[in-house]
Design an enzyme around this catalytic site. Structure first.
Site, PDB file in Angstrom:
ATOM      1  N   TYR A   1       0.860  -1.180   0.000  1.00  0.00           N
ATOM      2  CA  TYR A   1       0.000   0.000   0.000  1.00  0.00           C
ATOM      3  C   TYR A   1       0.894   1.227   0.000  1.00  0.00           C
ATOM      4  CZ  TYR A   1      -4.475   2.252   0.578  1.00  0.00           C
ATOM      5  OH  TYR A   1      -5.576   3.024   0.368  1.00  0.00           O
TER       6      TYR A   1
ATOM      7  N   LYS B   1     -20.420 -19.990 -10.488  1.00  0.00           N
ATOM      8  CA  LYS B   1     -19.521 -19.968 -11.655  1.00  0.00           C
ATOM      9  C   LYS B   1     -18.106 -19.624 -11.191  1.00  0.00           C
ATOM     10  CE  LYS B   1     -22.766 -20.834 -14.628  1.00  0.00           C
ATOM     11  NZ  LYS B   1     -22.830 -21.952 -15.554  1.00  0.00           N
TER      12      LYS B   1
HETATM   13  O1  LIG Z   1     -25.494 -23.204 -14.438  1.00  0.00           O
HETATM   14  C1  LIG Z   1     -25.641 -24.279 -15.054  1.00  0.00           C
HETATM   15  O2  LIG Z   1     -25.698 -25.392 -14.499  1.00  0.00           O
HETATM   16  C2  LIG Z   1     -25.639 -24.243 -16.552  1.00  0.00           C
HETATM   17  C3  LIG Z   1     -26.079 -22.909 -17.029  1.00  0.00           C
HETATM   18  O3  LIG Z   1     -25.291 -22.035 -17.310  1.00  0.00           O
HETATM   19  C4  LIG Z   1     -27.515 -22.624 -17.065  1.00  0.00           C
HETATM   20  O4  LIG Z   1     -28.345 -23.527 -16.926  1.00  0.00           O
HETATM   21  O5  LIG Z   1     -27.843 -21.442 -17.259  1.00  0.00           O
HETATM   22 MG   LIG Z   2     -26.166 -20.087 -17.336  1.00  0.00          MG
END
Ligand SMILES: O=C([O-])CC(=O)C(=O)O
Ligand SMILES: [Mg+2]
Length: 423
Positions: free
Chosen positions: A39, A94
Site C-alpha cells: 500500500y 460460476k
Molecule cells: O449453471 C448451469 O448449471 C448451466 C447454465 O449455465 C444454465 O443452466 O444457465
Molecule cells: Mg447459465
C-alpha cells in the site's frame, strides 16, 4: 429434488458461513515493510507503470487471471427472470468452478439494468481491469446484441457462457452420441425445444459441425419455427424451416435427436417412444430436465440420454467449457474467443471422452467403470485432464487464428490448477 436434498442445498450455501467464495491475499503482509510495499507508498509505483503502459496491468495486478461473471438475472438457469439479486448463487457458483477447475479468480457482478444499453454501458466502463468477461444468464434476444456490442467495445474476451459454453459442450457430446448411435450428423433429424440463447447457439454450432439447417426443427413457446411465421426475431428466423409440422408432438415423430433447452418435463414418455431407433435425448434444462432420465430409460432401452445435472451420467453442462476456454484464452491474452477456438474446444472434449477414464474420476463418481459408450459420451467435470486438453487446444487455436497477443504458453501442458502461473 426431495425435501432433504433441498435442505442440504440451502445448508451448503449458508453453513458454516454464507456463500461459497472468499478472497485471499497472495503476498506477505506481516510487517510494516510489507504494508509500505503493498500500500502507500509502494503501491504508487505499479500505478505509474500502468499509467505509462496499460499492458503493465498484466504484470502488476491480478488482471490477467481475473474474470468477471456478469448477469442481469433475466434468465437464471431454466428458472426465468428472477432478477439480479436472486442470480447471485449461480454467479458465485460460476466463480467456484472457474477457481476449482481452472485456477481462475472470478468475481460476480449482478447488474440491475433498465435496458440492454444500460447493461452494456455498465460492463463496458469496468472492462479495462479484467482479463475476461463471462456473461451469464441473460435472456434472449437481448443477450445477442449485448454480447456483440461488448465484443466490439472490449479488447478482452467477452463470452456469453449460456450460448457458447453450452453449445461447445453440447456439440462435443452430440458428435459422440451420433457416432455411438451410428447416425451421420448430416442426416440426423434434430428437434430443438427452446429458442433462447443456448438453443440458437447450440444449433448454430451443430450446423458448423455438419448438421443441416433443413433437418433442424426448433420450437419456441408458440410451436415449430417455420417459414410461414411472421413473429420471428432475426435469430429465430435463421432456423425457420419449410414444413407443415407445427407442434412438438408432430415434430418428434421419427426424430433422431431431441435437444431440450427450455423447461422441466416438456417431453413426455409417449413422445420419446415415437422417436427413431437409438434416439439421442439431451434434456438440458437446469435444474429440472425436459424428461427425467429415469423415465427416459424406463421408456426406451436404446436411448442415449444426457442432462445438465451433476447427479446423472452424461452431464452436458457448460462447466466442461468455460473454465478451460477462459484458461486458454487468458494465457495467450486473446483479444476474443473466436469460432476457431470454440471448435478446438469441441474437438478436445469429444476426443477426451474416447480415452480410458482415470481411476481418480471413477472414485469421484463412486463407480467401478466408465467407458466410452451410451452411458459416457462426454468427460466428467472431475476429470483433471480437461484443464490441459481444452486450454491447450483453445490457446493453440487462438495463436493460429491470429487473436493471441502472446505466444503459446511455455509453461503448458498444465497438469494441475496450482501450476497456472507457470514455474
Ligand atoms: O449453471 C448451469 O448449471 C448451466 C447454465 O449455465 C444454465 O443452466 O444457465
Ligand atoms: Mg447459465
Amino acid at each position: 429434488m426431495t425435501d432433504a436434498k433441498k435442505q442440504a442445498a440451502l445448508d451448503y450455501h449458508s453453513q458454516p458461513f454464507p456463500g461459497k467464495l472468499s478472497v485471499e491475499i497472495t503476498k506477505p503482509t506481516s510487517s510494516a515493510k510489507h504494508l509500505a510495499l503493498a500500500y502507500s507508498p509502494g503501491v504508487a509505483e505499479p500505478c505509474r507503470e500502468i499509467a505509462r503502459d496499460p499492458e503493465n496491468a498484466y504484470l502488476y495486478t491480478g488482471k490477467g487471471n481475473l474474470v468477471a461473471v456478469i448477469s442481469d438475472g433475466s434468465a437464471i438457469l431454466g428458472l426465468g427472470n428472477l432478477g439480479p439479486r436472486a442470480s447471485k448463487p449461480v454467479m458465485e457458483g460460476k466463480g467456484v468452478l472457474f477457481k476449482r477447475f481452472a485456477g481462475i479468480n472470478s468475481v460476480d457482478i449482478e447488474v440491475d439494468a433498465e435496458s440492454p444499453q444500460a447493461f452494456i454501458d455498465t460492463v463496458s466502463r469496468i472492462a479495462g481491469t479484467w482479463g475476461g468477461i463471462n456473461l451469464e444468464d441473460i435472456k434472449a434476444p437481448e443477450c445477442f446484441e449485448i454480447e456483440r456490442t461488448l465484443i466490439e467495445q472490449c479488447d478482452i474476451p467477452v463470452f456469453h457462457d449460456d450460448q457458447h459454453g453450452t453449445a461447445i459442450v453440447t456439440a462435443a457430446g452430440m458428435l459422440n452420441a451420433l457416432e455411438i448411435a451410428g447416425k451421420p450428423i448430416d442426416q440426423a433429424r434434430i428437434v430443438c425445444l427452446g429458442a433462447g440463447s443456448a438453443a440458437i447457439a447450440c444449433m448454430k454450432l451443430l450446423v458448423s459441425c455438419g448438421a443441416r439447417t433443413e433437418n433442424i426443427y426448433m420450437l419456441d413457446r408458440k410451436g415449430v419455427i417455420h417459414s410461414g411465421r411472421s413473429d420471428l426475431n432475426e435469430y429465430k428466423a435463421m432456423f425457420a424451416t419449410e414444413t407443415a409440422l407445427r407442434t412438438l408432438d408432430e415434430a418428434i415423430d421419427g426424430a433422431d435427436v431431441f435437444v431440450g433447452l427450455s423447461g422441466p418435463n416438456l417431453l413426455s414418455a409417449e413422445q420419446l417412444g415415437r422417436m427413431a431407433a437409438s434416439p439421442i435425448v439431451f434434456a438440458c434444462s437446469n435444474p429440472d430436465p425436459e424428461i427425467h432420465p429415469d423415465l427416459a430409460h424406463e421408456t426406451r432401452d436404446d436411448v442415449i440420454m444426457a442432462t445438465g445435472r451433476s447427479d446423472f451420467p452424461n452431464q452436458v453442462n457448460n462447466v466442461l467449457g468455460f473454465p478451460f476456454i477462459f484458461r486458454g484464452a487468458l494465457d495467450v491474452r486473446a483479444t476474443r474467443i473466436n469460432e476457431e477456438m470454440k471448435l478446438a474446444a469441441v474437438y478436445a472434449l469429444r476426443d477426451l471422452a474416447r480415452e480410458p477414464v482415470p481411476q481418480a474420476v471413477l472414485e469421484a463418481y463412486e463407480v467401478d467403470a466408465l467407458e466410452y459408450g451410451r452411458g459416457y459420451i462426454i468427460p466428467t467435470p472431475m476429470d483433471a485432464r480437461l484443464l490441459d486438453r481444452v486450454a491447450s487446444a483453445v490457446a493453440r487455436a487462438a495463436v493460429d487464428s491470429g487473436v493471441a497477443r502472446r505466444p503459446f504458453p511455455p509453461h503448458y501442458p498444465l497438469t494441475r490448477v496450482e501450476d497456472v502461473y507457470g514455474g
